[in-house]
Scaffold this motif. Structure first.
Motif, mmCIF file in Angstrom:
data_model
loop_
_atom_site.group_PDB
_atom_site.id
_atom_site.type_symbol
_atom_site.label_atom_id
_atom_site.label_comp_id
_atom_site.label_asym_id
_atom_site.label_seq_id
_atom_site.Cartn_x
_atom_site.Cartn_y
_atom_site.Cartn_z
ATOM 1 N N SER A 420 0.853 -1.190 0.000
ATOM 2 C CA SER A 420 0.000 0.000 0.000
ATOM 3 C C SER A 420 0.884 1.233 0.000
ATOM 4 O O SER A 420 1.509 1.561 1.023
ATOM 5 N N GLU A 423 4.377 0.491 1.217
ATOM 6 C CA GLU A 423 4.504 -0.170 2.516
ATOM 7 C C GLU A 423 3.859 -1.549 2.465
ATOM 8 O O GLU A 423 2.756 -1.710 1.926
ATOM 9 N N VAL A 425 1.772 -4.436 3.972
ATOM 10 C CA VAL A 425 0.708 -4.534 4.977
ATOM 11 C C VAL A 425 0.298 -5.994 5.123
ATOM 12 O O VAL A 425 -0.028 -6.655 4.126
ATOM 13 N N VAL A 430 -3.318 -5.586 11.097
ATOM 14 C CA VAL A 430 -4.397 -4.599 11.164
ATOM 15 C C VAL A 430 -5.552 -5.153 11.992
ATOM 16 O O VAL A 430 -6.165 -4.428 12.796
ATOM 17 N N PRO A 457 -6.085 -1.187 3.061
ATOM 18 C CA PRO A 457 -6.869 -2.120 3.875
ATOM 19 C C PRO A 457 -8.270 -1.594 4.171
ATOM 20 O O PRO A 457 -8.470 -0.394 4.390
ATOM 21 N N TYR A 485 -0.371 4.139 7.493
ATOM 22 C CA TYR A 485 -0.604 3.415 6.240
ATOM 23 C C TYR A 485 -1.416 2.134 6.442
ATOM 24 O O TYR A 485 -2.002 1.603 5.502
ATOM 25 N N ALA A 486 -1.463 1.615 7.697
ATOM 26 C CA ALA A 486 -2.141 0.342 7.945
ATOM 27 C C ALA A 486 -3.572 0.515 8.444
ATOM 28 O O ALA A 486 -4.273 -0.490 8.611
#
Length: 522
Positions: A420, A423, A425, A430, A457, A485-486
């Motif tokens: 993503s 990054e 993931v 998450v 996500p 980012y997550a």
């Protein structure tokens, strides 16, 4: 006659309970709750019926090495057919009864099934499939099925006693099929010698007692029930209570009423049980010694909550059908396993972690395993074998970290990971962020397309009973406890998550529903 290396029963998984039957013939082996009146099966009765199954199948025309489709629900007959076939060297193919007809037919044809034992209540379509593919031996638990042998009548008529022949070291014991989460189901060849090795390890390092009793409510065609209850407890002389299906309140009543000492299931089962705290608080679990959660990622928060609710140790172990089946779990030295960890490497097996560059790493990477129980190969899939099996090592596709004390922590699947905006993931990480919020009971995270970042996500969430939370509140919570980012860009609240046959969250269905709902975001 004792089971020794010179005895043909030594490396025949069908005799996994033979010693126990000799020592405790009048003990209860199975309490079957699948019928109106509970059925207690004694060890001596089970031993006799296992031999009769072997004789019946051979007399019906099957031969050693033949594949036998098995579609029977959670009842004691599943156990005796499954292991009785093995006594004769016949290879049962346990079918996931929740699969559709197209997938079931694929499995039966791929395995080359020449026989079938079916129960319409398990899946009404398997009998027609057995007719369609031309199975020469057809046995039904439904007495009125035309053109099929009636199971109980034929079993009673079969000659008692069965003398096995010695099987080759690589003779297959049974051939389950993986869930097919990343494609079509794959047949996993598991040898008698490898499976017997694992049982002998259990008896050597974690011996059980005849007074121990397990509750099994997840499907018998799945590793969780077999490796967690049927195989170990019936090799010790203990007993297993079989529930025909999982229903939270009945599970709890059974656990209490039958004085079960142990129980195991997938995380989704325990998540649902915790929604019944009012009932848990009123029942007597004083016989209970431990609870095992496995076959899918288990959040630390779930283990904490289960221990608090039942007042006994709850632990997680790691295994996969083709890998042993269990190779990471409770240490033999009695050290407690930190919640969030699956445990340490079990004796007599090897593991290693391989990093993204293909090099062995001391603390992080994809788990590879090697032990006598590892599959010699996937059925009819030489290209898969070439990638996943090398010098006896199996590439699991599971990513782990290992701490300085040797404890392993599951981090995700190599094929679940997505990128993503540059990054990496892992959905599990998450999900664990979301589960840290007390208002979240269950969560499933999947990627969907994003116009700028490629994929991001999104989450499907079940709220905890009596709790409320908004989408924006959960997003902000994730931003406060994890990397930006997550955090899930969209959150959908549902009453329950979609599950597959073994009771695991069905990510493919979750992803399809989320993609249909949101399309491309950003």
């Amino acid at each position: 006659m004792p089971i020794t290396a010179e005895n043909p029963r030594w490396n025949n998984l069908g005799y996994w309970n033979h010693d126990a039957a000799s020592l405790y013939p009048d003990n209860i082996a199975i309490i079957d709750l699948a019928r109106e009146k509970p059925r207690n099966v004694l060890y001596r009765e089970l031993e006799d019926r296992l031999d009769r199954v072997a004789r019946l199948l051979i007399d019906s025309g099957l031969r050693s090495g033949d594949r036998l489709a098995l579609s029977v629900s959670n009842r004691f007959e599943f156990v005796e057919i499954f292991f009785g076939a093995m006594r004769a060297g016949i290879v049962p193919v346990p079918l996931n009864t929740k699969l559709g007809t197209e997938t079931l037919e694929y499995i039966m044809r791929d395995a080359g099934c020449v026989g079938a034992v079916v129960e319409d209540a398990a899946n009404p379509h398997v009998a027609a499939l057995a007719d369609r593919i031309g199975c020469k031996v057809k046995i039904s638990l439904d007495a009125s099925k035309a053109g099929w042998q009636d199971y109980e009548t034929a079993l009673v008529a079969a000659r008692p006693g069965f003398q096995p022949t010695r099987l080759a070291e690589d003779h297959p014991s049974f051939q389950p099929y993986t869930s097919g989460s990343t494609g079509r189901p794959k047949g996993v060849v598991l040898t008698h010698a490898g499976q017997c090795w694992w049982l002998r390890c259990l008896q050597k390092y974690w011996p059980g007692l005849p007074e121990h009793r397990a509750l099994a409510a997840v499907p018998l065609y799945h590793k969780n029930a077999m490796a967690g209850a049927i195989k170990p407890f019936l090799s010790w002389g203990g007993s297993v209570v079989l529930l025909p299906n999982f229903e939270p309140r009945r599970f709890l009543h059974t656990l209490s009423d039958y004085r079960c000492t142990h129980a195991g299931a997938v995380p989704a089962v325990f998540t649902l049980l915790l929604q019944e705290r009012d009932l848990i608080d009123t029942l007597d679990f004083s016989a209970l010694k431990s609870l095992k959660i496995g076959s899918a990622p288990t959040p630390k928060e779930l283990l904490d909550a289960v221990e608090a609710a039942f007042g006994v140790a709850a632990s997680e172990s790691y295994g996969l059908t083709e890998g042993g089946p269990v190779m990471i779990g409770t240490p033999t030295d009695g050290r407690p396993v930190p919640h969030g960890s699956c445990g340490v490497v079990w004796p007599e097996g090897e593991v290693k972690l391989i990093d993204a560059d293909g090099n062995e790493h001391s603390s992080y990477g994809e788990l590879w395993v090697r032990n006598p129980g590892v599959t010699p190969g996937y059925w009819n899939l030489p290209e898969v074998n070439a990638v996943r099996l090398k010098d006896g090592w199996l590439s699991t596709g599971d990513v782990f970290s290992r701490d300085d004390d040797g404890f392993f922590y599951f981090r995700g699947r190599t094929d679940d990971m997505f990128n993503s905006g540059g990054e990496n993931v892992y959905p599990l990480e998450v999900e664990n962020m979301l589960l840290r919020n007390p208002a979240v009971a269950e969560a499933s995270v999947v990627p969907i397309a994003h116009r700028i970042k490629g994929e991001v996500p999104v989450a499907m969430v079940v709220k905890a009973k009596g709790r409320d939370v908004t989408e924006e509140e959960l997003k902000q919570f994730c931003l406060s406890v994890g990397p930006a980012y997550a955090h899930p860009r969209r959150i959908v609240f549902v009453e329950e998550l979609p599950l597959n046959g073994p009771g695991k969250i069905d990510r493919k269905v979750v992803q399809r529903l989320m993609r249909e709902r949101f399309g491309t975001v950003g």
